[in-house]
Write a protein that holds these residues in place. Structure first.
Motif, short mmCIF file in Angstrom:
data_model
loop_
_atom_site.label_atom_id
_atom_site.label_comp_id
_atom_site.label_asym_id
_atom_site.label_seq_id
_atom_site.Cartn_x
_atom_site.Cartn_y
_atom_site.Cartn_z
N GLY A 56 0.79 -1.23 0.00
CA GLY A 56 0.00 0.00 0.00
C GLY A 56 0.83 1.28 0.00
N TRP A 57 2.11 1.19 -0.36
CA TRP A 57 2.97 2.39 -0.39
C TRP A 57 3.26 2.75 -1.84
N ASP A 58 2.91 3.95 -2.21
CA ASP A 58 3.06 4.39 -3.60
C ASP A 58 4.37 5.18 -3.76
N LEU A 59 5.43 4.46 -4.06
CA LEU A 59 6.75 5.11 -4.14
C LEU A 59 6.83 6.09 -5.31
N SER A 60 6.20 5.73 -6.43
CA SER A 60 6.22 6.63 -7.59
C SER A 60 5.63 7.98 -7.24
N ARG A 61 4.58 7.93 -6.44
CA ARG A 61 3.95 9.19 -6.04
C ARG A 61 4.87 9.98 -5.10
N HIS A 62 5.49 9.26 -4.18
CA HIS A 62 6.46 9.90 -3.28
C HIS A 62 7.59 10.56 -4.09
N GLU A 63 8.02 9.85 -5.13
CA GLU A 63 9.09 10.40 -5.98
C GLU A 63 8.62 11.67 -6.67
N ALA A 64 7.39 11.60 -7.20
CA ALA A 64 6.82 12.77 -7.88
C ALA A 64 6.67 13.93 -6.89
N ASP A 65 6.37 13.61 -5.64
CA ASP A 65 6.25 14.65 -4.61
C ASP A 65 7.62 15.15 -4.13
N GLY A 66 8.67 14.47 -4.56
CA GLY A 66 10.03 14.87 -4.18
C GLY A 66 10.40 14.51 -2.76
N VAL A 67 9.69 13.54 -2.17
CA VAL A 67 10.00 13.18 -0.78
C VAL A 67 10.74 11.85 -0.69
N PHE A 68 10.90 11.20 -1.83
CA PHE A 68 11.55 9.90 -1.84
C PHE A 68 12.41 9.79 -3.10
N HIS A 69 13.62 9.27 -2.93
CA HIS A 69 14.51 9.14 -4.09
C HIS A 69 15.24 7.81 -4.08
N PHE A 70 15.42 7.30 -5.27
CA PHE A 70 16.22 6.09 -5.44
C PHE A 70 17.64 6.45 -5.87
N VAL A 71 18.61 5.67 -5.40
CA VAL A 71 19.96 5.70 -5.97
C VAL A 71 20.24 4.25 -6.34
N SER A 72 20.72 4.05 -7.56
CA SER A 72 21.07 2.66 -7.89
C SER A 72 22.43 2.65 -8.55
N SER A 73 23.01 1.48 -8.65
CA SER A 73 24.36 1.42 -9.20
C SER A 73 24.58 0.10 -9.91
N ASN A 74 25.45 0.14 -10.88
CA ASN A 74 25.85 -1.08 -11.57
C ASN A 74 26.79 -1.86 -10.66
N LEU A 75 26.32 -3.02 -10.24
CA LEU A 75 27.11 -3.77 -9.25
C LEU A 75 28.32 -4.47 -9.83
N ILE A 76 28.30 -4.66 -11.14
CA ILE A 76 29.40 -5.43 -11.72
C ILE A 76 30.71 -4.68 -11.60
N ASP A 77 30.66 -3.38 -11.88
CA ASP A 77 31.85 -2.57 -11.64
C ASP A 77 31.49 -1.43 -10.70
N LEU A 78 31.29 -1.77 -9.47
CA LEU A 78 30.85 -0.78 -8.50
C LEU A 78 31.99 0.18 -8.18
N PHE A 79 31.72 1.46 -8.34
CA PHE A 79 32.67 2.49 -7.96
C PHE A 79 32.27 2.97 -6.56
N PRO A 80 32.95 2.54 -5.53
CA PRO A 80 32.53 2.97 -4.19
C PRO A 80 32.49 4.49 -4.05
N ASP A 81 33.53 5.16 -4.57
CA ASP A 81 33.58 6.62 -4.44
C ASP A 81 32.43 7.28 -5.19
N LYS A 82 32.11 6.71 -6.36
CA LYS A 82 31.04 7.26 -7.17
C LYS A 82 29.70 7.10 -6.44
N LEU A 83 29.51 5.91 -5.88
CA LEU A 83 28.27 5.65 -5.15
C LEU A 83 28.14 6.59 -3.96
N LEU A 84 29.24 6.76 -3.22
CA LEU A 84 29.22 7.67 -2.07
C LEU A 84 28.87 9.08 -2.51
N ASN A 85 29.46 9.50 -3.63
CA ASN A 85 29.18 10.85 -4.13
C ASN A 85 27.73 11.00 -4.55
#
Lengths: 91, 486
Positions: B324-353
């Motif tokens: 019952g949680w509408d993440l897309s709506r939260h994103e549209a409202d600007g209250v929720f954000h995703f960060v994702s990363s390519n795990l195969i060549d993970l850049f730790p510094d890039k992810l941190l940034n």
């Protein structure tokens, strides 16, 4: 009819070194081509903008402008044989 | 005695690089950039010039011993940079010292390199330049055989460039063999700083690293940092700044899950600024609890960031939707954000940034990283995982952000009485030192049944419950039940 040989010598300033280069090249040309050549001397201190055209990095540089293609030699001109060979000039 | 001049800094405009050098490079100095072929030296030089001209109105001169200007212009065109225009308005001037193959012969090695300086001076005058790059010294050494002349000239040239008030970078190719090549010696003596670029093969892409080995008069964070070259240019991922002592755990403010039993077991919720590890077996509800934590945050007016390293974002959206949680709506409202990363060549510094960037941008108060185990399995050595976690923890803490890191531990079926804790993986124990709290969610087999058990193993500064609870996954999250009686 054979094209007149034309060379340009690039030097920097009126130093003993420049004078020496001019003198050396003049004698080589005179000896091998008599009056049938043209020698232009460019002092880059006087005409610095000319360095761009022939892409000059060091002095002395001699550029053979004619006959084509363009040939370039760098370094002191004391050895007549290597100067002629470098410029691919056949008297 | 000469009056001591304070070094002022010049912001290069190269993304992430100035932050790494705490403002920029020393103004009026000459730096060297070294690296093997293809390591990104020329791109870096172009970044320096282009950013200078377009962002700071500092015009530039490009001295090329290697590539023809036409080819340089074409290459930067791929970044969308119009060098033709910059050339036309004379904010960028080239000195083309590239030589065509075989049209010059050295009849003796007795010559004077002064014309090079002369040409550079003319270009600097024409552009009213403040920045200069030379690419590369190695090519100059290839063109002229008299190494000692060239070396002396470079020394003289850099002095002259500094006298002219220019700030510059000189590139030099790093030879794989022979560490005492002439160009290497020059860079050590002549310049006020050395930037080393490295290129390493990753699984799917090249991994680029940068090291600043000396930078006179400028404070900087040492050590390797990662950088990337993409269609927009070059970007450095500096170690993120964790200003010490700015914000610490605030025990008076608690962050709830909105799961009554759990919040009670936590003595009222997670203290603000704590970093909590939820360690659990597969399917135990780690992701779900983490999402619930963010959902509760949003309900109480706090923004959240979900770092999705385990499952695809779409999958997480679906999981949330089922509760019952509408993440897309939260994103549209600007209250929720995703960060994702390519795990195969993970850049730790890039992810941190990326995490830091989104946190700064949104003012998020709650962050979830799902999961730490996926970072570990992404071919990073355990030491770099620990480094990554320490940095992440320091950063989140310095911002007073409350965060949850999920960790997948192996199943613990058939644990006997008293073995629930002793069977804990050493990894969980090791991670425990980095975090402020640990919540365990695991299965045990009891009389032909699998039971789900949760306990708060540790929560710094809290009088948390020591009990082990039964729990169930229900719509809207998890539900804590009876105390567990083994």
């Amino acid at each position: 009819m054979k094209e007149k040989t034309k060379v340009v010598l690039y030097v920097i300033g009126k130093t003993a070194r420049s004078k020496n280069s001019i003198h050396e090249l003049q004698s080589i040309m005179e000896k091998n081509f008599q009056n049938d050549y043209e020698l232009i001397v460019v002092d880059l201190l006087v005409e610095p903008e000319l360095a761009e055209e022939d892409n000059i990095m060091v002095t002395p540089t001699v550029v053979r402008k004619a006959p084509p293609p363009v040939r370039k030699i760098i370094g002191s001109l004391s050895d007549e044989r290597s100067v002629l060979a470098g410029l691919e000039l056949v008297p | 005695m000469e009056k001591q001049r304070k070094v002022t800094k010049m912001a290069t405009g190269i993304k992430g690089f100035d932050a790494m050098l705490e403002g920029g490079i020393p103004r009026g100095r000459m730096l060297t950039i070294t690296g093997s072929a293809g390591s990104g030296k020329t791109v870096f030089l172009n970044e320096f010039l282009y950013r200078g001209i377009t962002e700071y109105g500092e015009n530039g001169v490009f001295v090329s011993f290697e590539e023809k200007p036409s080819s340089i212009i074409e290459n930067v065109g791929n970044f969308g940079w119009d060098y033709m225009e910059l050339q036309e308005n004379e904010s960028l001037v080239f000195v083309d010292l590239s030589q065509s193959e075989g049209d010059t012969e050295e009849v003796s090695d007795d010559y004077d390199l002064y014309p090079i300086l002369l040409r550079i001076q003319q270009a600097v005058k024409k552009a009213h330049a403040e920045r200069i790059v030379l690419d590369s010294l190695s090519s100059l050494f290839t063109q002229l055989s008299n190494e000692s002349r060239v070396r002396k000239f470079i020394y003289y040239l850099t002095m002259k460039l500094k006298e002219m008030g220019l700030t510059g970078i000189i590139s030099s190719e790093q030879q794989d063999t022979g560490n005492n090549c002439a160009s290497t010696k020059v860079e050590e003596y002549v310049t006020d700083g050395v930037i080393k670029l490295q290129i390493l093969p990753g699984e799917q892409q090249l991994i680029r690293k940068m090291l600043v080995t000396k930078m006179r008069g400028v404070g900087y964070r040492s050590g390797y940092v990662q950088f990337d070259i993409n269609e927009y240019g070059l970007r450095v991922f500096p170690k993120i700044a964790a200003d010490r002592g700015t914000a610490l755990t605030d025990f008076s403010e608690r962050k709830c899950f909105g799961i009554p039993g759990l919040d009670a077991a936590l003595d009222g919720g997670i203290p603000k600024g704590h970093i909590v590890l939820i360690s659990g077996t597969t399917g135990s509800g780690k992701t779900l609890s983490s999402l619930k934590f963010l959902e509760e945050g949003i309900r109480t007016g706090e923004r959240g960031v979900f770092v999705a390293l385990e499952e695809p974002i779409e999958q997480i959206r679906k999981t949330a939707e089922a509760h019952g949680w509408d993440l897309s709506r939260h994103e549209a409202d600007g209250v929720f954000h995703f960060v994702s990363s390519n795990l195969i060549d993970l850049f730790p510094d890039k992810l941190l940034n990326e995490i830091a960037e989104i946190v700064e941008k949104t003012g998020a108060q709650r962050v979830v990283v799902d999961s730490i185990s996926s970072i570990m399995s992404a071919s990073m050595e355990s030491e770099s995982v620990r480094q990554f976690l320490l940095q992440l923890a320091a950063y989140l803490k310095s911002r007073g952000i409350t965060s949850i890191l999920s960790y997948l531990m192996s199943a613990n079926f058939g644990a006997e009485k008293g073995q629930l804790l002793s069977a804990l993986e050493t990894n969980t124990m090791r991670l425990s030192s980095v975090v402020d709290g640990v919540i365990l969610m695991q299965y045990v087999e009891r009389e032909q049944q699998v039971e789900k058990l949760l306990n708060v193993l540790k929560m710094r500064g809290c009088r948390h419950s020591r009990d082990i609870f039964h729990y169930e996954i229900v719509k809207g999250g998890i539900k804590l039940g009876e105390r567990f009686h083994p």
